[in-house]
Design a protein around this motif. Structure first.
Motif, PDB file in Angstrom:
ATOM      1  N   UNK A   4       0.713  -1.329   0.057  1.00  0.00           N
ATOM      2  CA  UNK A   4      -0.090   0.064  -0.019  1.00  0.00           C
ATOM      3  C   UNK A   4       0.862   1.193  -0.175  1.00  0.00           C
ATOM      4  N   UNK A   5       1.788   1.316   0.740  1.00  0.00           N
ATOM      5  CA  UNK A   5       2.701   2.467   1.115  1.00  0.00           C
ATOM      6  C   UNK A   5       3.684   2.581  -0.263  1.00  0.00           C
ATOM      7  N   UNK A   6       3.879   1.407  -0.912  1.00  0.00           N
ATOM      8  CA  UNK A   6       4.622   1.532  -2.213  1.00  0.00           C
ATOM      9  C   UNK A   6       3.932   2.222  -3.191  1.00  0.00           C
ATOM     10  N   UNK A   7       2.671   1.719  -3.429  1.00  0.00           N
ATOM     11  CA  UNK A   7       1.450   2.276  -4.034  1.00  0.00           C
ATOM     12  C   UNK A   7       1.348   3.693  -3.922  1.00  0.00           C
ATOM     13  N   UNK A   8       1.196   4.040  -2.592  1.00  0.00           N
ATOM     14  CA  UNK A   8       0.924   5.535  -2.199  1.00  0.00           C
ATOM     15  C   UNK A   8       2.201   6.400  -2.809  1.00  0.00           C
ATOM     16  N   UNK A   9       3.440   5.908  -2.621  1.00  0.00           N
ATOM     17  CA  UNK A   9       4.638   6.604  -3.120  1.00  0.00           C
ATOM     18  C   UNK A   9       4.637   7.002  -4.592  1.00  0.00           C
ATOM     19  N   UNK A  10       4.259   5.730  -5.465  1.00  0.00           N
ATOM     20  CA  UNK A  10       4.128   5.706  -6.790  1.00  0.00           C
ATOM     21  C   UNK A  10       3.077   6.687  -7.302  1.00  0.00           C
ATOM     22  N   UNK A  11       1.985   6.924  -6.472  1.00  0.00           N
ATOM     23  CA  UNK A  11       1.142   7.745  -6.918  1.00  0.00           C
ATOM     24  C   UNK A  11       1.384   8.957  -6.568  1.00  0.00           C
ATOM     25  N   UNK A  12       2.116   9.398  -5.621  1.00  0.00           N
ATOM     26  CA  UNK A  12       2.461  10.723  -5.274  1.00  0.00           C
ATOM     27  C   UNK A  12       3.403  11.069  -6.404  1.00  0.00           C
ATOM     28  N   UNK A  13       4.402  10.384  -6.499  1.00  0.00           N
ATOM     29  CA  UNK A  13       5.426  10.729  -7.771  1.00  0.00           C
ATOM     30  C   UNK A  13       4.814  10.953  -9.004  1.00  0.00           C
ATOM     31  N   UNK A  14       3.623  10.079  -9.491  1.00  0.00           N
ATOM     32  CA  UNK A  14       3.123  10.426 -10.764  1.00  0.00           C
ATOM     33  C   UNK A  14       2.227  11.407 -10.651  1.00  0.00           C
ATOM     34  N   UNK A  15       1.423  11.945  -9.743  1.00  0.00           N
ATOM     35  CA  UNK A  15       0.572  13.015  -9.379  1.00  0.00           C
ATOM     36  C   UNK A  15       1.715  14.326  -9.387  1.00  0.00           C
ATOM     37  N   UNK A  16       2.765  14.245  -8.653  1.00  0.00           N
ATOM     38  CA  UNK A  16       3.595  15.215  -8.742  1.00  0.00           C
ATOM     39  C   UNK A  16       4.114  15.625 -10.004  1.00  0.00           C
ATOM     40  N   UNK A  17       4.248  14.821 -10.837  1.00  0.00           N
ATOM     41  CA  UNK A  17       4.625  15.291 -12.192  1.00  0.00           C
ATOM     42  C   UNK A  17       3.621  15.632 -12.867  1.00  0.00           C
ATOM     43  N   UNK A  18       2.571  15.179 -13.104  1.00  0.00           N
ATOM     44  CA  UNK A  18       1.325  15.540 -13.768  1.00  0.00           C
ATOM     45  C   UNK A  18       1.088  16.861 -13.535  1.00  0.00           C
ATOM     46  N   UNK A  19       1.035  17.327 -12.278  1.00  0.00           N
ATOM     47  CA  UNK A  19       0.549  18.608 -11.916  1.00  0.00           C
ATOM     48  C   UNK A  19       1.547  19.652 -11.610  1.00  0.00           C
ATOM     49  N   UNK A  20       2.724  19.573 -12.329  1.00  0.00           N
ATOM     50  CA  UNK A  20       3.729  20.635 -12.291  1.00  0.00           C
ATOM     51  C   UNK A  20       4.335  20.724 -10.935  1.00  0.00           C
ATOM     52  N   UNK A  21       4.321  19.632  -9.902  1.00  0.00           N
ATOM     53  CA  UNK A  21       5.052  19.861  -8.515  1.00  0.00           C
ATOM     54  C   UNK A  21       6.725  19.380  -8.793  1.00  0.00           C
ATOM     55  N   UNK A  22       6.836  18.353  -9.481  1.00  0.00           N
ATOM     56  CA  UNK A  22       8.154  17.994  -9.397  1.00  0.00           C
ATOM     57  C   UNK A  22       8.386  17.063 -10.758  1.00  0.00           C
ATOM     58  N   UNK A  23       9.531  17.437 -11.438  1.00  0.00           N
ATOM     59  CA  UNK A  23       9.871  16.670 -12.487  1.00  0.00           C
ATOM     60  C   UNK A  23      11.080  16.133 -12.474  1.00  0.00           C
ATOM     61  N   UNK A  24      11.451  14.987 -13.097  1.00  0.00           N
ATOM     62  CA  UNK A  24      13.000  14.414 -13.092  1.00  0.00           C
ATOM     63  C   UNK A  24      13.825  15.427 -13.661  1.00  0.00           C
ATOM     64  N   UNK A  25      14.946  15.657 -13.065  1.00  0.00           N
ATOM     65  CA  UNK A  25      15.923  16.494 -13.925  1.00  0.00           C
ATOM     66  C   UNK A  25      16.196  16.108 -15.151  1.00  0.00           C
ATOM     67  N   UNK A  26      16.403  17.187 -15.993  1.00  0.00           N
ATOM     68  CA  UNK A  26      16.680  16.778 -17.398  1.00  0.00           C
ATOM     69  C   UNK A  26      16.269  15.466 -17.966  1.00  0.00           C
ATOM     70  N   UNK A  27      14.866  15.542 -17.840  1.00  0.00           N
ATOM     71  CA  UNK A  27      14.308  14.394 -18.360  1.00  0.00           C
ATOM     72  C   UNK A  27      14.282  13.944 -19.847  1.00  0.00           C
TER      73      UNK A  27
END
Ligand code: ATP
Length: 520
Positions: A4-27
C-alpha cells in the motif's frame, strides 16, 4: 515497504509530475539519478515552506538572524569539519544483481526485520491471552522473543563497533553472519565493504591540479560557523543567539531510490544556536520542543511525528535526535537536532589560526561557544506535506459534483501554491470581465489562479489536484448583486458571499502569519 505504501509513493510521484510539482531533472535525456526539478506549483509550495521556517526562526526570535553563504568554500573548511576524512558511508555491491547498497542500512534493515518478528509474537500472544495478557512479562520471559532480542543487541553492538573503528572487514562479516540476502537477486554474493566519501568535488580556476580542488558543500552549517564572528560583531549579537540559513547541499549518496527523500542535490534549512558552555543541554531540550511544535502546527497529524534519539553519536556531538515523520516508506528522519559542542568552532580555530571566541562582558571572559543545531531537509518537508495531503475520494453529493471521484491535495492552506481560483461560470455575457475585476481585487493579497475553460466541475477537479483551498465562481447573479459562490476544497461546501467579503473571509485561513501565531 508494504504494498500500500509503495503504491502511495508511486501515486504521489506520478501526481507530482502530472500537476507540475516535481519533474525528473533533464528528463528529455532520461533524467539524472536522484536529482529533481521543482515545477510551477512545486516551487510555490517550496517557497511557502521556506517562508514558514524562515519567519519562525528569524522574525519570531529576535536573537536569531539569517545569512546566505556561498556553496563553494575554502577547501580547508572541509578538512576542519572532518568531512574530508570522515564523511563516508560503507558501501557493498551484490555481484549478481550488480546493485549497490549502504552496508549499515542493510544491517539496520535486518535488525528491523527481527524487531518486526518480536512484534508479531507479541500480537499473537495478545490475541491468545486476551485481557489477561501482560506484555512486559511476556517480553521478558518468552524464549523466542528473548532469542530475537539477543540477536538484535549483538548485531547493534557489532554495527556500532565496526562503524566506530572504521572496520569494514567486520562490517562484511556482520552481513555474512546475519545471512542478509540481496532483495533483488536473493543471493548472498557480496563484494567486500568499502568506505565511500559522499562529497562532490570540482576544480576552481583554469589549472586542474589538486591545489584547486574544491567541494560542493555537503551541509550548510559550515557557512554559518566560519561567519560566526562576522555576524556576532557586525550584528552586536549577545549569547545566546542563532544564525539561520536556507540553501543547497550536495551529497553523492550511494543509494538514492526514494524520490525526493534522498537526493544528490537538496536543500537544507539549518540554524546554529550559540550558547554558553554548560547550558547546551537546556537549549537542546528547548529546541527539541520548539521544532516539534513548529511541525505539528502544520496540521498533518500529531501522530505522524516522533522523536528518535541517536544511540551512536557523531564524534562532534554530546546529544542528538531526529524528528521522524511517517512517510509512505515508514517513520524516517525529517529533521536532526544536534548538540554539537564546541567541536566545529574549535576546529576552525585550529585550522585557520584565527580566534573564534565570544567576549562575555558580564563575566569579563572570552570563550568558544557551544552549539545546538536544528537541521531540516526542505525536500523532505515537501514530501511530508505532499504525501500526507494526497487523497483519493468518492464524491458523495455536493451540488454539481456528485457521482464522481477526485484526487485532492489537502495541503495546509497557508502552504498551498494557489490560495484562490477565480472561475467565471461561462466566458460570455460579461462574466469573464467580471471575473477579471475580482482577480484584480484579490491578486495583491493572494496568489490567484484564473481559469475559464471547461465545465465548472472539471475546473474544480483541477484545483483540487493542485490543492487550491478556495474556488470563487462568478455567475449571472454576480452581475446583479455582486455576490459569488465560494467553495472550500476539503468539504466541497459552497456558500454565497459578497465579493467585498472574500478577502476578509480567506485572509486568516490561508495566512502564514496565523500559523506563526499558533506556534508561539
Ligand atoms: P540520513 O541519515 O537520512 O542520511 P543525515 O542524518 O545524514 O540523514 P543530516 O546530515 O542530519 O542528515 O542532515 C540534516 C537534514 O537534511 C536531514 O534531517 C534531512 O532532512 C536532510 N537530508 C540529508 N540528506 C539528504 C538527502 N540526501 N536528500 C534530501 N534531504 C536530505
Amino acid at each position: 515497504m508494504a504494498n500500500d505504501s509503495e503504491n502511495l509513493l508511486k501515486k504521489v510521484i506520478a501526481h507530482a509530475k502530472e500537476y507540475g510539482f516535481i519533474f525528473p531533472s533533464s528528463e528529455i535525456y532520461d533524467g539524472l539519478s536522484a536529482v529533481y526539478d521543482y515545477g510551477q506549483n512545486g516551487v510555490e509550495l517550496k517557497n511557502n515552506i521556506k517562508e514558514y521556517w524562515w519567519k519562525f526562526m528569524t522574525q519570531m526570535h529576535d536573537n536569531i538572524v539569517g545569512i546566505d553563504a556561498a556553496i563553494f568554500m575554502h577547501p580547508t573548511t572541509w578538512k576542519a569539519s572532518g568531512h574530508v576524512d570522515a564523511f563516508n558511508d560503507p558501501m557493498v555491491d551484490n555481484k549478481d544483481s550488480k546493485k549497490r547498497y549502504r552496508a549499515d542500512v542493510l544491517v539496520e534493515d535486518a535488525i528491523g526485520k527481527m524487531e518486526e518478528k518480536i512484534e508479531k509474537e507479541i500480537d499473537k500472544a495478545a490475541k491468545r491471552f486476551g485481557d489477561a495478557f501482560n506484555k512486559e512479562q511476556f517480553v521478558q520471559t518468552n524464549a523466542r522473543v528473548l532469542e530475537y532480542q539477543k540477536k538484535i543487541d549483538e548485531a547493534n553492538a557489532r554495527l556500532k563497533e565496526a562503524m566506530n573503528k572504521n572496520d569494514m572487514a567486520a562490517m562484511k562479516q556482520l552481513i555474512v553472519d546475519l545471512e542478509i540476502n540481496d532483495p533483488i537477486s536473493g543471493t548472498k554474493n557480496w563484494t567486500d565493504v568499502r568506505q565511500f566519501n559522499l562529497m562532490f568535488s570540482t576544480e576552481m580556476g583554469s589549472v586542474a591540479d589538486d591545489a584547486n580542488k574544491i567541494y560542493l558543500r555537503p551541509e550548510t552549517a559550515q557557512g554559518i560557523f566560519v561567519n560566526f564572528l562576522n555576524v556576532q560583531k557586525t550584528g552586536r549579537m549577545k549569547i545566546p543567539f542563532g544564525i539561520a540559513q536556507i540553501g543547497k547541499a550536495f551529497r553523492n549518496e550511494i543509494v538514492a531510490r526514494q524520490f525526493i527523500f534522498r537526493m544528490r542535490e537538496f536543500e537544507q534549512m539549518e540554524m546554529q544556536f550559540f550558547v554558553k558552555p554548560g547550558t547546551e543541554m537546556e537549549w537542546y531540550e528547548k529546541w527539541k520542543q520548539k521544532r516539534m511544535k513548529w511541525h505539528q502546527t502544520l496540521g498533518l497529524g500529531e501522530n505522524n511525528y516522533r522523536f528518535h534519539d541517536h544511540l551512536n553519536l557523531a564524534h562532534y556531538a554530546n546529544a542528538a535526535c531526529d524528528i521522524q515523520f511517517n512517510f509512505p516508506m515508514g517513520f524516517k528522519e525529517l529533521e536532526g537536532i544536534h548538540s554539537r559542542t564546541d567541536f566545529d568552532l574549535k576546529s576552525h580555530e585550529k585550522f585557520s589560526g584565527k580566534k573564534l571566541q565570544y567576549f562575555d562582558s558580564e563575566s569579563n571572559q572570552s570563550y568558544v561557544p557551544f552549539v545546538v543545531e536544528t537541521s531540516v531537509g526542505l525536500d523532505r518537508m515537501f514530501l511530508s506535506v505532499l504525501a500526507t495531503s494526497y487523497k483519493e475520494e468518492k464524491i458523495a453529493g455536493a451540488e454539481g459534483e456528485a457521482g464522481s471521484e477526485r484526487v485532492v491535495l489537502s495541503i495546509p492552506p497557508a502552504l498551498a501554491p494557489y490560495k484562490i481560483a477565480v472561475l467565471p461560470l461561462v466566458k460570455k455575457d460579461g462574466l469573464s470581465e467580471k471575473a477579471e475585476e475580482v482577480m484584480n481585487l484579490l491578486k495583491h493579497d493572494f496568489r490567484c489562479y484564473y481559469e475559464d475553460k471547461d465545465t465548472i466541475g472539471r475546473r474544480y477537479r483541477r484545483m483540487d489536484a493542485i490543492g487550491t483551498p478556495y474556488c470563487i465562481t462568478i455567475d449571472h447573479q454576480t452581475l446583479q448583486d455582486n455576490s459569488v459562490t465560494i467553495r472550500e476544497r476539503d468539504t466541497m461546501r459552497q456558500e454565497r458571499i459578497s465579493i467585498t467579503a472574500v478577502r476578509e473571509k480567506i485572509q486568516k485561513l490561508v495566512s502564514i502569519t496565523e500559523l506563526l501565531k499558533k506556534v508561539s
